[in-house]
Design an enzyme around this catalytic site. Sequence first.
Site, PDB file in Angstrom:
ATOM      1  CE  LYS A  30       6.554  18.357  -4.862  1.00  0.00           C
ATOM      2  NZ  LYS A  30       6.224  17.223  -3.634  1.00  0.00           N
ATOM      3  CG  ASN A  31       4.707  14.827  -6.282  1.00  0.00           C
ATOM      4  OD1 ASN A  31       5.463  15.270  -5.557  1.00  0.00           O
ATOM      5  ND2 ASN A  31       3.467  15.245  -6.016  1.00  0.00           N
ATOM      6  CB  CYS A 125       2.724  18.731   6.026  1.00  0.00           C
ATOM      7  SG  CYS A 125       1.364  18.138   4.964  1.00  0.00           S
ATOM      8  NE  ARG A 130      -0.079  14.091   3.053  1.00  0.00           N
ATOM      9  CZ  ARG A 130       0.934  14.835   2.431  1.00  0.00           C
ATOM     10  NH1 ARG A 130       1.027  16.181   2.732  1.00  0.00           N
ATOM     11  NH2 ARG A 130       1.434  14.711   1.296  1.00  0.00           N
ATOM     12  CG  ASP A 315      -0.925  17.860  -5.423  1.00  0.00           C
ATOM     13  OD1 ASP A 315      -0.074  16.867  -5.838  1.00  0.00           O
ATOM     14  OD2 ASP A 315      -1.397  17.833  -4.338  1.00  0.00           O
ATOM     15  NE  ARG A 407       8.690  20.747   0.663  1.00  0.00           N
ATOM     16  CZ  ARG A 407       7.559  19.899   1.405  1.00  0.00           C
ATOM     17  NH1 ARG A 407       6.615  20.545   2.182  1.00  0.00           N
ATOM     18  NH2 ARG A 407       7.220  18.960   0.936  1.00  0.00           N
TER      19      ARG A 407
HETATM   20  C1  EPZ Z   1       1.301  12.272  -2.746  1.00  0.00           C
HETATM   21  O1  EPZ Z   1       1.230  12.137  -1.543  1.00  0.00           O
HETATM   22  C2  EPZ Z   1       1.689  13.442  -3.454  1.00  0.00           C
HETATM   23  N1  EPZ Z   1       3.123  13.569  -2.863  1.00  0.00           N
HETATM   24  C3  EPZ Z   1       1.027  14.906  -2.902  1.00  0.00           C
HETATM   25  O2  EPZ Z   1       1.415  15.969  -3.507  1.00  0.00           O
HETATM   26  C4  EPZ Z   1      -0.348  14.922  -3.291  1.00  0.00           C
HETATM   27  O3  EPZ Z   1      -1.093  15.659  -2.828  1.00  0.00           O
HETATM   28  C5  EPZ Z   1      -1.086  13.349  -2.830  1.00  0.00           C
HETATM   29  O4  EPZ Z   1      -0.290  12.146  -3.284  1.00  0.00           O
HETATM   30  C6  EPZ Z   1      -2.405  13.095  -3.571  1.00  0.00           C
HETATM   31  O5  EPZ Z   1      -2.190  12.883  -4.910  1.00  0.00           O
HETATM   32  C7  EPZ Z   1       4.266  12.797  -3.491  1.00  0.00           C
HETATM   33  O6  EPZ Z   1       3.969  12.099  -4.455  1.00  0.00           O
HETATM   34  C8  EPZ Z   1       5.531  12.884  -3.096  1.00  0.00           C
HETATM   35  P1  EPZ Z   1      -1.677   9.777  -0.443  1.00  0.00           P
HETATM   36  P2  EPZ Z   1       0.864  11.017  -0.477  1.00  0.00           P
HETATM   37  O7  EPZ Z   1      -1.008   8.805   0.388  1.00  0.00           O
HETATM   38  O8  EPZ Z   1       1.310   9.925  -1.470  1.00  0.00           O
HETATM   39  C9  EPZ Z   1      -4.373   8.849   2.958  1.00  0.00           C
HETATM   40  C10 EPZ Z   1       2.686  18.131  -3.543  1.00  0.00           C
HETATM   41  O9  EPZ Z   1       1.844  18.748  -3.540  1.00  0.00           O
HETATM   42  N2  EPZ Z   1      -3.543   8.119   3.618  1.00  0.00           N
HETATM   43  O10 EPZ Z   1      -1.992   9.465  -1.962  1.00  0.00           O
HETATM   44  O11 EPZ Z   1       1.434  11.378   0.753  1.00  0.00           O
HETATM   45  C11 EPZ Z   1      -3.771  10.385   3.078  1.00  0.00           C
HETATM   46  O12 EPZ Z   1      -4.026  11.022   4.475  1.00  0.00           O
HETATM   47  C12 EPZ Z   1       2.137  16.949  -2.684  1.00  0.00           C
HETATM   48  O13 EPZ Z   1       3.437  17.729  -4.294  1.00  0.00           O
HETATM   49  C13 EPZ Z   1      -3.714   7.387   4.746  1.00  0.00           C
HETATM   50  O14 EPZ Z   1      -4.830   7.491   5.296  1.00  0.00           O
HETATM   51  O15 EPZ Z   1      -0.740  10.967  -0.546  1.00  0.00           O
HETATM   52  C14 EPZ Z   1      -4.710  11.082   2.188  1.00  0.00           C
HETATM   53  O16 EPZ Z   1      -5.759  11.478   2.655  1.00  0.00           O
HETATM   54  C15 EPZ Z   1       1.292  17.279  -1.549  1.00  0.00           C
HETATM   55  N3  EPZ Z   1      -2.845   6.374   5.290  1.00  0.00           N
HETATM   56  C16 EPZ Z   1      -4.882  10.039   1.143  1.00  0.00           C
HETATM   57  O17 EPZ Z   1      -4.685   8.942   1.686  1.00  0.00           O
HETATM   58  C17 EPZ Z   1      -1.486   6.130   4.477  1.00  0.00           C
HETATM   59  O18 EPZ Z   1      -0.593   5.320   4.854  1.00  0.00           O
HETATM   60  C18 EPZ Z   1      -3.885  10.071  -0.077  1.00  0.00           C
HETATM   61  O19 EPZ Z   1      -2.805  10.149   0.320  1.00  0.00           O
HETATM   62  C19 EPZ Z   1      -1.343   6.874   3.128  1.00  0.00           C
HETATM   63  C20 EPZ Z   1      -2.376   7.727   2.874  1.00  0.00           C
END
Ligand code: EPZ
Length: 432
Positions: A30-31, A125, A130, A315, A407
Amino acid sequence: MIDLKEGVVEYLEIEGQKELKGAVRISGAKNAALPDMAAAILTDETVILENIPYLLDVSTMKNLLEHIGFRIEEKENSVLSFRLERVASLEAPYELVSKMRASILVLGPLLTRFGYAKVALPGGCSIGTRPVDLHLKALKKMGAKIKVEHGYIYAEAPRGLKGSYIHFSKKSVTGTENIMMAAVLAEGETIIDNAAREPEVVDLANMLKKMGADIKGEGTDTIVIKGVKRLKGTDHRIIPDRIEAGTFAVISALFDGNIIIEEYPYEYLGYVHALLEKMGVNVVKISQNQVVIKRSGRLKPVDIQTKEYPYFPTDLQAQFMTFLSVIEGSSKITENIFENRFMHVPELRRLGADITVSGRDAFIKGVKSLSGAQVKATDLRASAAMVIAGLIARGKTRIYDIYHLDRGYENLDSKLRLLGASVKRGFEEINS
Ligand code: EPZ
């Protein structure tokens, strides 16, 4: 997935402790599918994506791309073609973004190719707020004018984006992907420092390079992109889903390995395999992309820290919590990535698990077995943890809010039925 009429809820009902055996095939990731679909915005030629998983999130991204103006055709099973013949809109509306945060992935491509994008600010979410501040900070550094108001991101770069040095204060998967896509058509060189290293980031880079992008260092902390004038179409096969694979590794370990897992992305799960070995579980390769999971003795408790790739993936945290809840002894899981990713704990406790949470730590005391109950899926990966719990619990388990599962897992219930599980979908009128 069908739209439920008012007042009807869908649930999954599992009769636990059935013997599972047979073969299961891991679907496309998915990702990886979501950023790869967004990358089609970067060219006016046809993009073909293979091994696309049939998921709610993929159909949401399809709807968003069609809203932008894409013609999307199903060439054959799991193969879609994408062609942006006529741009109808440069906006990602709230009703689509609110269904799936990953819609933010169209921001970079729209901005770098068309100089403008209006994307609804993704809400939080259940697992956390996020934010997307790192995405916006990086695009501003590349010369975009960004305004956020009335719940929308207005981004402009009428003269295109400029290659820049971008340092991510935190590793962000979609942040890295958004900037990589913005940079491939920007003017000059972009360096992404403290880049995310996930296989899905590498898969996107591989697809972009096939389209003519100049990218180096993907999969390491530093990615260097040299902007090019335009990108061609391509035909790209999406990598298998390492999170679904890890989920089936846990299921197979719990049923002591009469399951052959096909299309298993062994090389993406090194750290998870090392942890499983400490638990007394071996992942045994029986061919290039097939494994069986074998216990090497008594199952042992372990401590887990979730971290960015290549370490233990957040995840898989909920799925391993279910596993550890029935392993004798004390285990601890620390969730370092998201601030609220323990909503599955109260649901597991309803099934008889002995787990207490303090801040980012969950303390698990193994119990002999779980007992079936009515529970809720609280987020995408936690829903899989509930399914695993239902498979091993005594008696019946009903999982509500099952849309979370749809999803992110392609036909999980039918894959489990094929292995011999007693899993069925049902509908219940909620008394008004
Ligand atoms: C990706 O989300 C995945 N989704 C998530 O999978 C996964 O859990 C996550 O990476 C971590 O591995 C997709 O790839 C579509 P991040 P993403 O930006 O990119 C903080 C699933 O179950 N952050 O790597 O949104 C954030 O809050 C989903 O398939 C900021 O502070 O995650 C988090 O604490 C759930 N500011 C950390 O960084 C930002 O601008 C990592 O988030 C962006 C992120």
